[in-house]
Write a protein that holds these residues in place. Sequence first.
Motif, PDB file in Angstrom:
ATOM      1  N   LYS A 168       4.559   1.166   1.238  1.00 30.40           N
ATOM      2  CA  LYS A 168       3.891   0.667   2.438  1.00 30.40           C
ATOM      3  C   LYS A 168       2.415   1.038   2.387  1.00 30.40           C
ATOM      4  O   LYS A 168       2.047   2.158   2.041  1.00 30.40           O
ATOM      5  N   THR A 169       1.575   0.082   2.751  1.00 27.10           N
ATOM      6  CA  THR A 169       0.150   0.325   2.929  1.00 27.10           C
ATOM      7  C   THR A 169      -0.204  -0.042   4.364  1.00 27.10           C
ATOM      8  O   THR A 169       0.028  -1.189   4.782  1.00 27.10           O
ATOM      9  N   ALA A 170      -0.724   0.916   5.115  1.00 18.90           N
ATOM     10  CA  ALA A 170      -1.114   0.674   6.508  1.00 18.90           C
ATOM     11  C   ALA A 170      -2.556   1.106   6.682  1.00 18.90           C
ATOM     12  O   ALA A 170      -2.868   2.296   6.549  1.00 18.90           O
ATOM     13  N   ARG A 171      -3.447   0.167   6.972  1.00 21.51           N
ATOM     14  CA  ARG A 171      -4.872   0.467   7.063  1.00 21.51           C
ATOM     15  C   ARG A 171      -5.510  -0.316   8.201  1.00 21.51           C
ATOM     16  O   ARG A 171      -4.931  -1.258   8.737  1.00 21.51           O
ATOM     17  N   GLU A 172      -6.712   0.081   8.527  1.00 23.26           N
ATOM     18  CA  GLU A 172      -7.525  -0.643   9.510  1.00 23.26           C
ATOM     19  C   GLU A 172      -8.908  -0.817   8.903  1.00 23.26           C
ATOM     20  O   GLU A 172      -9.552   0.142   8.487  1.00 23.26           O
ATOM     21  N   GLU A 173      -9.344  -2.067   8.803  1.00 26.66           N
ATOM     22  CA  GLU A 173     -10.642  -2.373   8.213  1.00 26.66           C
ATOM     23  C   GLU A 173     -11.461  -3.204   9.187  1.00 26.66           C
ATOM     24  O   GLU A 173     -11.053  -4.308   9.563  1.00 26.66           O
ATOM     25  N   GLU A 174     -12.576  -2.657   9.626  1.00 21.94           N
ATOM     26  CA  GLU A 174     -13.486  -3.355  10.539  1.00 21.94           C
ATOM     27  C   GLU A 174     -12.756  -3.850  11.778  1.00 21.94           C
ATOM     28  O   GLU A 174     -12.963  -4.972  12.250  1.00 21.94           O
ATOM     29  N   GLY A 175     -11.876  -3.004  12.318  1.00 21.39           N
ATOM     30  CA  GLY A 175     -11.164  -3.332  13.537  1.00 21.39           C
ATOM     31  C   GLY A 175      -9.882  -4.115  13.335  1.00 21.39           C
ATOM     32  O   GLY A 175      -9.128  -4.329  14.289  1.00 21.39           O
ATOM     33  N   LEU A 176      -9.618  -4.565  12.120  1.00 16.69           N
ATOM     34  CA  LEU A 176      -8.425  -5.355  11.828  1.00 16.69           C
ATOM     35  C   LEU A 176      -7.372  -4.486  11.137  1.00 16.69           C
ATOM     36  O   LEU A 176      -7.531  -4.126   9.970  1.00 16.69           O
ATOM     37  N   PRO A 177      -6.288  -4.152  11.846  1.00 16.81           N
ATOM     38  CA  PRO A 177      -5.223  -3.357  11.222  1.00 16.81           C
ATOM     39  C   PRO A 177      -4.280  -4.258  10.438  1.00 16.81           C
ATOM     40  O   PRO A 177      -4.144  -5.451  10.724  1.00 16.81           O
ATOM     41  N   TYR A 178      -3.633  -3.694   9.447  1.00 18.88           N
ATOM     42  CA  TYR A 178      -2.591  -4.443   8.761  1.00 18.88           C
ATOM     43  C   TYR A 178      -1.575  -3.479   8.170  1.00 18.88           C
ATOM     44  O   TYR A 178      -1.868  -2.302   7.913  1.00 18.88           O
ATOM     45  N   VAL A 179      -0.382  -3.980   8.001  1.00 17.65           N
ATOM     46  CA  VAL A 179       0.697  -3.238   7.352  1.00 17.65           C
ATOM     47  C   VAL A 179       1.273  -4.133   6.264  1.00 17.65           C
ATOM     48  O   VAL A 179       1.730  -5.244   6.550  1.00 17.65           O
ATOM     49  N   LEU A 180       1.215  -3.670   5.024  1.00 15.08           N
ATOM     50  CA  LEU A 180       1.779  -4.408   3.894  1.00 15.08           C
ATOM     51  C   LEU A 180       2.955  -3.605   3.356  1.00 15.08           C
ATOM     52  O   LEU A 180       2.801  -2.448   2.951  1.00 15.08           O
ATOM     53  N   GLU A 181       4.138  -4.220   3.371  1.00 15.97           N
ATOM     54  CA  GLU A 181       5.335  -3.555   2.870  1.00 15.97           C
ATOM     55  C   GLU A 181       5.903  -4.347   1.703  1.00 15.97           C
ATOM     56  O   GLU A 181       6.013  -5.582   1.770  1.00 15.97           O
ATOM     57  N   VAL A 182       6.253  -3.637   0.641  1.00 16.49           N
ATOM     58  CA  VAL A 182       6.851  -4.264  -0.535  1.00 16.49           C
ATOM     59  C   VAL A 182       8.076  -3.459  -0.939  1.00 16.49           C
ATOM     60  O   VAL A 182       8.157  -2.252  -0.714  1.00 16.49           O
TER      61      VAL A 182
END
Length: 469
Positions: A369-383
């Motif tokens: 899992k990668t969970a980050r916030e970049e320039e106000g935009l959060p995202y969660v990528l799960e593989v």
Amino acid sequence: MAQVLERTTFQTSREMDFFSEKELTTQTGHGIQEWPLVVIKELTDNALDACEQADVTPVIHIACDAGGITVQDNGPGLPEATLAGALDFTVRASNREAYVAPDRGAQGNALMTILSMPFVVDPGDGCLVVETGGVRHRIICRADPITQRAIVEDETESIPEVPGTVIRVQWSENHNDKHEIVWPFDDMTVVPGPKTLWWAREIKLRVLAMVRGYALFNPHLTISLDWFGEQTHFDATNTAWKKWKPNQPTSPHWYGQSHLERLIAAYVTHDRDHGTDRTIAEFVSEFDGLSGSRKRKSVLDEAGLQRTCLSFLTEGGTFNQEAIAKLLQAMQAHTKPVKPSRLGVIGKDHISERLKELGGDPEQITYDKTAREEEGLPYVLEVAFAWLGDDAPDQRQVFAGANWSAAINNPFRSFGRAGQGLEGLLSDQFADAEQPVLFLVHLAHPRVEYADRGKSAIVLKSGNKEVQA
């Protein structure tokens, strides 16, 4: 003197955009052979959203038979106003399109395409049956060949009221000589031929894969499929699982200038049509973190928009871009970016359990899992990855989706420096199409945009950068 033709400029109704195979393919982004998948995806997305908004643990049943496709849910019921709006083919009605949020879909005309699909598939007997709130609607939509406008017949009858909504795309069982690839899509009833028999088997596998995808991406969902009497069922693994719900306020950090202008325009137009004019304070209060009066006052003071109506930002038929920029900057300054975990994490336990149900070797399941916030935009990528074993068929199974919705086709088709896409990346890792493996990739992101109406290629926005995935 030679005769001169003074040509007349004719106006053609845009309602015809929904009443031919060519136009409906354009509207949905998929050819007729994939329309069963379009029906299941759009109706399942809508059912999940409705259940989540009502805080109902979703239970969805899908049935495919020789005469139609049925999707049934246990939600609050399809509102009559929503159904009535979909029956008006002169406008596009959507409560998703203008907002920036981690929504399952924002096509804006999904129900409208499904309303007209039975006519295109079977002009003689095709119809849409909707059961909700103690009423059964039998809806026949067709196009007048002369005026080129939609003709809608809505026959209603009272039925016992039960929770939820049942929607059935229905056609005659005896019209399977219309298309090269025919409906119905059961290999026992189609016109014999190698192409049609191959597709009948293929569509069954793809429908089953879509149902599995929804089960993989939604821990709180109980979902079942009845394919011509063959049953598949997945029980929810975590009925208490939470994600960002469709009716939660959106974050100002998810909007760029153009996104906020689009939302303002939609609100101003809606208010004009209803004889109202909301204040900017009312507009601001709908955003995440700005429901409190103190924060709203700080935002309005900083932007210089106290006691001002929203229409002020569109006076003169154009956007007051300077004022909107100040408003957006103030809204972002007085709120915190959303943490990625608030979007919703599917989680290792659920995914591992599902992959084991699908035949994955428990000792060879990996998750990241990668969970980050970049320039106000959060995202969660799960593989996740699972090995099916040496005795399994030599065929890779890929489950790809975004915002808890299963994709009809792989949407991660072009990324990386070489643009090799997901299939190329897997092949580089020795997991090509002939390997007995399961692979899952899911992205939760508030600004998922698609390159086409069929939602077949994801475009990700990070700040001012655009990357097609």
